[in-house]
Design an enzyme around this catalytic site. Structure first.
Site, short mmCIF file in Angstrom:
data_model
loop_
_atom_site.label_atom_id
_atom_site.label_comp_id
_atom_site.label_asym_id
_atom_site.label_seq_id
_atom_site.Cartn_x
_atom_site.Cartn_y
_atom_site.Cartn_z
N CYS A 166 35.80 60.61 80.01
CA CYS A 166 34.87 59.48 79.83
C CYS A 166 34.28 59.50 78.42
O CYS A 166 33.63 60.46 78.01
CB CYS A 166 33.76 59.56 80.87
SG CYS A 166 34.38 59.67 82.57
N CYS B 223 24.15 54.50 95.67
CA CYS B 223 23.52 54.37 94.36
C CYS B 223 24.64 54.21 93.33
O CYS B 223 25.50 55.06 93.20
CB CYS B 223 22.68 55.60 94.05
SG CYS B 223 22.00 55.63 92.38
N CYS C 145 33.98 69.50 81.90
CA CYS C 145 34.56 68.52 82.82
C CYS C 145 35.98 68.15 82.37
O CYS C 145 36.23 67.97 81.18
CB CYS C 145 33.68 67.27 82.85
SG CYS C 145 34.29 66.01 83.99
N CYS D 120 17.88 64.40 92.47
CA CYS D 120 19.27 64.02 92.28
C CYS D 120 20.07 65.24 91.83
O CYS D 120 19.83 65.80 90.76
CB CYS D 120 19.39 62.92 91.24
SG CYS D 120 18.38 61.48 91.63
N CYS E 43 19.69 63.07 96.66
CA CYS E 43 20.88 62.30 96.33
C CYS E 43 21.89 63.22 95.66
O CYS E 43 21.53 64.02 94.80
CB CYS E 43 20.50 61.16 95.39
SG CYS E 43 21.91 60.25 94.77
N CYS F 2 30.53 60.51 77.54
CA CYS F 2 29.93 61.68 78.16
C CYS F 2 29.99 62.93 77.29
O CYS F 2 31.04 63.31 76.77
CB CYS F 2 30.62 61.95 79.50
SG CYS F 2 29.83 63.28 80.43
N ARG G 276 16.68 51.00 88.61
CA ARG G 276 16.14 52.20 88.00
C ARG G 276 16.37 52.21 86.50
O ARG G 276 17.49 52.02 86.02
CB ARG G 276 16.78 53.45 88.63
CG ARG G 276 16.27 54.76 88.04
CD ARG G 276 16.85 55.93 88.79
NE ARG G 276 16.55 55.80 90.20
CZ ARG G 276 17.27 56.39 91.16
NH1 ARG G 276 18.31 57.12 90.85
NH2 ARG G 276 16.94 56.21 92.42
#
Length: 417
Positions: A69, A202, A65, A109, A142, A72, A272
């Protein structure tokens, strides 16, 4: 105690607590913990009974990626030894999804690392959604693909997506210290795009990144204001090779208080229990079911979770039941599209989503890039959470607690469901 009685009354009326009340929940003592859980449980049962929704993650594209972040394992410059692979084919993703559905998952998901999808990526995911729904009747899908451009949410909706996940992760005030390659406002914009397109929104948070109680309250209040249907609460797993590798700040008791605060602020939405639950809640996981009404089944994006059968046994042993495909997750006032016109927020008097199913997926995964908006990347649970002291010594790293994912989508080894 008067605080908890007040919060229960407000939760049953879908009334927003004050910031001071929310902060007071986080400041309660261990002696008061069971009272806090019991109070949050009253609100949870009012709107969701004893049902637990199961969600299953399929990591469509792992690692590499370009976003930075800090939490992550898929971030730019990450040295975490995770699986890295490019896009799964629709049939591969559908096969992986089927394993979760067979285990009882109601929602699948679909997560992909990256800043955000290209139009070609959206087409690719659209075909994957079609393949999954063709083979798994009634399943909710999702998508969690990162920052959305204009028109992409509508295209995902037209392809059959029910929801879109993009986490805020932390408060606006501290977001810049966690991520530099995109902004808090970028995340808010994507959640708003998804909601405006008719997708169930979400969006959640990651706790344990060094934030204050005020930061936690700020982000949960922001999620209510955004009218998210689903609020995944992730607990940071400090991966070796990431900037937050030494942030071991959570205890099981603090995790339960954070979940309770989220329930009181957003009483009638899907709260969740997401990544990191096995590591940080450990033997107190069943207590969390009295507060949340949704969990992930099996593995996370880049780490292994508790065995799927162990999740099912935990739910049954705690006296809860798995939510069936024919049951609407959200209360009628939120899942009924006609309620949208009435306005309302994450717990206010109006409905939230025009998505009939109501529930929102979770972001169970990464960050703005890492799929973009999930909690999974940051919140990943280990395959076997080993007993550890209630709190690690300051600065102490516990890499033995993090089981990097070596099975599931993208490998020849069956997923854990």
């Amino acid at each position: 105690m008067d605080l908890l009685n007040t919060l229960v009354d407000k939760g049953l009326r879908r009334e927003l607590p004050t910031r001071e009340e929310a902060l007071a929940v986080l400041a309660t003592s261990d002696d008061e913990l069971l009272d806090v859980v019991a109070a949050a449980g009253k609100v949870r049962r009012q709107w969701f009974g004893r049902r637990v929704k199961l969600n299953y993650l399929v990591n469509l594209k792992s690692g590499l990626c370009p976003e930075d972040c800090s939490y992550c394992s898929q971030r730019l410059g990450s040295k975490a030894e995770i699986l890295k692979y490019t896009w799964l084919k629709p049939e591969e993703a559908s096969q992986a999804a089927a394993a979760g559905v067979a285990g009882g998952a109601k929602r699948v998901c679909l997560v992909a690392s990256g800043r955000g999808p290209t139009d070609r990526d959206v087409d690719r995911v659209g075909k994957t959604i079609e393949a999954i729904k063709e083979q798994n009747e009634g399943v909710e899908v999702c998508a969690c693909l990162g920052l959305l451009s204009d028109g992409q949410a509508e295209r995902l909706r037209d392809a059959g997506a029910d929801a879109y996940n993009h986490n805020l992760n932390t408060s606006e005030a501290t977001y810049g210290a966690i991520t530099k390659t995109h902004t808090y406002a970028d995340r808010v914009d994507t959640v708003q795009k998804a909601h405006a397109a008719g997708l169930s929104a979400c969006s959640g948070l990651i706790a344990g990144m060094g934030e204050t109680d005020e930061d936690l309250v700020d982000v949960v209040f922001s999620l209510r204001e955004l009218d998210a249907d689903s609020v995944p609460v992730n607990f940071l797993i400090p991966f070796e090779g990431t900037p937050l590798a030494k942030e071991w700040n959570l205890t099981p008791q603090r995790c339960l208080r954070i979940l309770a605060m989220a329930r009181f602020v957003c009483p009638d939405v899907e709260v969740r229990l997401a990544g990191g639950r096995e590591v940080h809640l450990r033997s107190l996981q069943p207590l969390a079911l009295h507060v949340v009404n949704s969990i992930f089944l099996g593995d996370y994006l880049t780490s292994e979770g508790q065995a799927g059968q162990a999740d099912l046994d935990m739910i049954a042993d705690a006296g809860f039941e798995v939510e069936g495909a024919g049951t609407s997750t959200l209360p009628a006032h939120r899942s009924d599209a006609s309620a949208v016109a009435a306005g309302g927020g994450c717990g206010s008097n109006g409905g939230a989503s025009v998505c009939g199913s109501g529930a929102a997926p979770a972001d169970d995964a990464p960050a703005a890039g890492c799929g973009s908006a999930c909690g999974g990347c940051a919140g990943h649970g280990p395959a076997e959470a080993k007993p550890v002291p209630a709190q690690a010594e300051a600065g102490e790293v516990r890499p033995e607690l993090v089981a990097v994912r070596r099975r599931g989508a993208g490998t020849d080894i069956a997923p854990n469901a």
